[in-house]
Design a protein around this motif. Structure first.
Motif, PDB file in Angstrom:
ATOM      1  N   TYR A  95       0.811  -1.216   0.000  1.00 28.25           N
ATOM      2  CA  TYR A  95       0.000   0.000   0.000  1.00 28.25           C
ATOM      3  C   TYR A  95       0.844   1.266   0.000  1.00 28.25           C
ATOM      4  CZ  TYR A  95      -3.928  -3.014   0.317  1.00 28.25           C
ATOM      5  OH  TYR A  95      -4.858  -3.970   0.009  1.00 28.25           O
ATOM      6  N   THR A  96       2.001   1.189   0.628  1.00 28.82           N
ATOM      7  CA  THR A  96       2.852   2.376   0.688  1.00 28.82           C
ATOM      8  C   THR A  96       3.811   2.431  -0.490  1.00 28.82           C
ATOM      9  OG1 THR A  96       4.322   1.096   2.101  1.00 28.82           O
ATOM     10  CG2 THR A  96       2.771   2.554   3.199  1.00 28.82           C
ATOM     11  N   LEU A  97       3.912   1.357  -1.239  1.00 31.83           N
ATOM     12  CA  LEU A  97       4.776   1.222  -2.426  1.00 31.83           C
ATOM     13  C   LEU A  97       6.259   1.115  -2.120  1.00 31.83           C
ATOM     14  CD1 LEU A  97       3.092   3.664  -4.995  1.00 31.83           C
ATOM     15  CD2 LEU A  97       2.690   1.210  -4.724  1.00 31.83           C
ATOM     16  N   VAL A  98       6.718   1.783  -1.047  1.00 31.14           N
ATOM     17  CA  VAL A  98       8.150   1.697  -0.730  1.00 31.14           C
ATOM     18  C   VAL A  98       8.380   1.723   0.772  1.00 31.14           C
ATOM     19  CG1 VAL A  98       8.459   4.195  -0.996  1.00 31.14           C
ATOM     20  CG2 VAL A  98      10.451   2.677  -1.178  1.00 31.14           C
ATOM     21  N   ASP A 131       7.294  -2.312  -3.690  1.00 31.07           N
ATOM     22  CA  ASP A 131       6.323  -3.260  -4.214  1.00 31.07           C
ATOM     23  C   ASP A 131       5.329  -2.424  -5.018  1.00 31.07           C
ATOM     24  OD1 ASP A 131       4.238  -4.908  -4.817  1.00 31.07           O
ATOM     25  OD2 ASP A 131       4.137  -5.843  -2.838  1.00 31.07           O
ATOM     26  N   LEU A 132       5.431  -2.501  -6.323  1.00 32.88           N
ATOM     27  CA  LEU A 132       4.633  -1.614  -7.184  1.00 32.88           C
ATOM     28  C   LEU A 132       3.340  -2.259  -7.660  1.00 32.88           C
ATOM     29  CD1 LEU A 132       7.551  -0.028  -9.252  1.00 32.88           C
ATOM     30  CD2 LEU A 132       6.570   0.699  -7.070  1.00 32.88           C
ATOM     31  N   TYR A 133       2.960  -3.356  -6.993  1.00 36.24           N
ATOM     32  CA  TYR A 133       1.765  -4.092  -7.423  1.00 36.24           C
ATOM     33  C   TYR A 133       0.557  -3.180  -7.579  1.00 36.24           C
ATOM     34  CZ  TYR A 133      -1.648  -7.883  -7.705  1.00 36.24           C
ATOM     35  OH  TYR A 133      -2.630  -8.737  -8.118  1.00 36.24           O
ATOM     36  N   ARG A 134       0.391  -2.256  -6.667  1.00 33.76           N
ATOM     37  CA  ARG A 134      -0.794  -1.402  -6.680  1.00 33.76           C
ATOM     38  C   ARG A 134      -0.600  -0.092  -7.441  1.00 33.76           C
ATOM     39  NH1 ARG A 134      -5.176  -3.236  -4.377  1.00 33.76           N
ATOM     40  NH2 ARG A 134      -4.746  -5.171  -3.308  1.00 33.76           N
ATOM     41  N   LEU A 135       0.524   0.045  -8.083  1.00 35.62           N
ATOM     42  CA  LEU A 135       0.758   1.272  -8.852  1.00 35.62           C
ATOM     43  C   LEU A 135      -0.137   1.259 -10.088  1.00 35.62           C
ATOM     44  CD1 LEU A 135       2.782   3.717  -8.794  1.00 35.62           C
ATOM     45  CD2 LEU A 135       4.115   2.434 -10.464  1.00 35.62           C
ATOM     46  N   ALA A 136      -1.006   2.257 -10.191  1.00 33.52           N
ATOM     47  CA  ALA A 136      -1.964   2.270 -11.298  1.00 33.52           C
ATOM     48  C   ALA A 136      -1.316   2.824 -12.560  1.00 33.52           C
ATOM     49  CB  ALA A 136      -3.187   3.087 -10.915  1.00 33.52           C
ATOM     50  N   ASP A 137      -0.417   3.779 -12.384  1.00 32.29           N
ATOM     51  CA  ASP A 137       0.161   4.491 -13.523  1.00 32.29           C
ATOM     52  C   ASP A 137       1.630   4.793 -13.200  1.00 32.29           C
ATOM     53  OD1 ASP A 137       1.003   6.434 -15.339  1.00 32.29           O
ATOM     54  OD2 ASP A 137      -0.985   7.348 -15.450  1.00 32.29           O
ATOM     55  N   PRO A 138       2.540   4.449 -14.078  1.00 35.14           N
ATOM     56  CA  PRO A 138       3.959   4.707 -13.804  1.00 35.14           C
ATOM     57  C   PRO A 138       4.254   6.164 -13.453  1.00 35.14           C
ATOM     58  CG  PRO A 138       3.734   3.372 -15.798  1.00 35.14           C
ATOM     59  CD  PRO A 138       2.355   3.752 -15.374  1.00 35.14           C
ATOM     60  N   PRO A 151       8.305  -4.576 -10.987  1.00 33.68           N
ATOM     61  CA  PRO A 151       8.882  -3.448 -11.733  1.00 33.68           C
ATOM     62  C   PRO A 151       8.134  -3.158 -13.029  1.00 33.68           C
ATOM     63  CG  PRO A 151      10.260  -5.401 -11.982  1.00 33.68           C
ATOM     64  CD  PRO A 151       9.227  -5.717 -10.927  1.00 33.68           C
ATOM     65  N   GLU A 152       7.431  -4.179 -13.560  1.00 30.95           N
ATOM     66  CA  GLU A 152       6.664  -3.983 -14.811  1.00 30.95           C
ATOM     67  C   GLU A 152       5.715  -2.794 -14.682  1.00 30.95           C
ATOM     68  OE1 GLU A 152       6.444  -6.667 -12.823  1.00 30.95           O
ATOM     69  OE2 GLU A 152       7.635  -8.165 -13.885  1.00 30.95           O
ATOM     70  N   LYS A 153       5.210  -2.592 -13.457  1.00 31.07           N
ATOM     71  CA  LYS A 153       4.211  -1.534 -13.229  1.00 31.07           C
ATOM     72  C   LYS A 153       4.816  -0.139 -13.342  1.00 31.07           C
ATOM     73  CE  LYS A 153       0.844  -4.337 -11.611  1.00 31.07           C
ATOM     74  NZ  LYS A 153      -0.593  -4.306 -11.883  1.00 31.07           N
ATOM     75  N   GLY A 154       6.119  -0.079 -13.284  1.00 33.82           N
ATOM     76  CA  GLY A 154       6.771   1.235 -13.355  1.00 33.82           C
ATOM     77  C   GLY A 154       7.494   1.448 -14.668  1.00 33.82           C
ATOM     78  N   ALA A 155       7.152   0.615 -15.651  1.00 34.74           N
ATOM     79  CA  ALA A 155       7.855   0.659 -16.939  1.00 34.74           C
ATOM     80  C   ALA A 155       7.889   2.063 -17.524  1.00 34.74           C
ATOM     81  CB  ALA A 155       7.187  -0.303 -17.919  1.00 34.74           C
ATOM     82  N   GLY A 156       9.062   2.460 -17.984  1.00 32.55           N
ATOM     83  CA  GLY A 156       9.204   3.757 -18.627  1.00 32.55           C
ATOM     84  C   GLY A 156       9.669   4.847 -17.671  1.00 32.55           C
ATOM     85  N   ILE A 157       9.400   4.671 -16.387  1.00 35.42           N
ATOM     86  CA  ILE A 157       9.768   5.689 -15.396  1.00 35.42           C
ATOM     87  C   ILE A 157      10.854   5.167 -14.455  1.00 35.42           C
ATOM     88  CG2 ILE A 157       8.939   7.170 -13.535  1.00 35.42           C
ATOM     89  CD1 ILE A 157       7.457   8.007 -15.874  1.00 35.42           C
TER      90      ILE A 157
END
Ligand code: ADP
Ligand code: MG
Length: 153
Positions: A63-66, A80-87, A110-116
């Motif tokens: 939930y906190t991402l980091v 843990d970027l599981y809940r990241l909606a948008d990079p 890490p796939e959820k943060g692709a590009g950033i």
């Protein structure tokens, strides 16, 4: 450089291998952890953080991402970027501040943060192997190659 394949029979073996990994991680290393839910990404992260001196619990910061860890010799961040909606959200989090030259960054999903997300030095893919896990470790930078070589030696 060929990926390194490691097979660990159980969680205890995984934690022991995590300690070997911790010993070769250089300052500023970025490690991507790929694998489905339950494949052991957090377990591996816990093993690395414990080997570097952290004594408490390590949970997925879903939930906190980091979660930051101030360790004796290194500043570490476990993502843990599981809940990241948008990079793009990573920009708002001030992602650049985490990925500096000194910090060790372990990144689940890490796939959820692709590009950033900054590029990794090592990528580890976790999958099932018998009752344990198979880890495929690939080097994706010059420094990653050095770490992989040290791991294989
Ligand atoms: P993830 O973060 O990938 O979702 P977790 O690290 O939370 O996965 O753990 C998943 C489960 O798998 C835990 O119950 C853990 O005890 C178990 N586990 C972890 N590593 C191994 C292993 N090498 N062999 C068998 N089971 C493992
Ligand atoms: Mg996890």
């Amino acid at each position: 450089v060929q990926p390194l394949i490691v097979r660990v029979a159980d969680e205890a073996a995984m934690l022991m291998w995590a300690a070997q990994l911790a010993a070769v991680l250089k300052q500023g290393a970025v490690v991507y952890l790929h694998g489905n839910l339950g494949m052991g990404k957090t377990t591996l992260s816990r093993g690395v953080l414990h080997a570097l001196g952290h004594q408490g619990a390590v949970k997925s910061p879903t939930y906190t991402l980091v979660e930051p860890y101030e360790l004796a010799e290194v500043q570490a961040y476990h993502f843990d970027l599981y809940r990241l909606a948008d990079p793009e959200e990573l920009e708002f989090m001030g992602i650049r501040d985490y990925f500096d030259a000194q910090s060790l960054c372990l990144v689940e999903w890490p796939e959820k943060g692709a590009g950033i997300l900054p590029r990794p030095d090592l990528e580890i893919c976790l999958s099932r192997w018998q009752d344990g896990r198979e880890l495929e470790v690939s080097a994706t930078s010059e420094r990653g190659v050095q770490m992989l070589n040290a791991l294989s030696a």
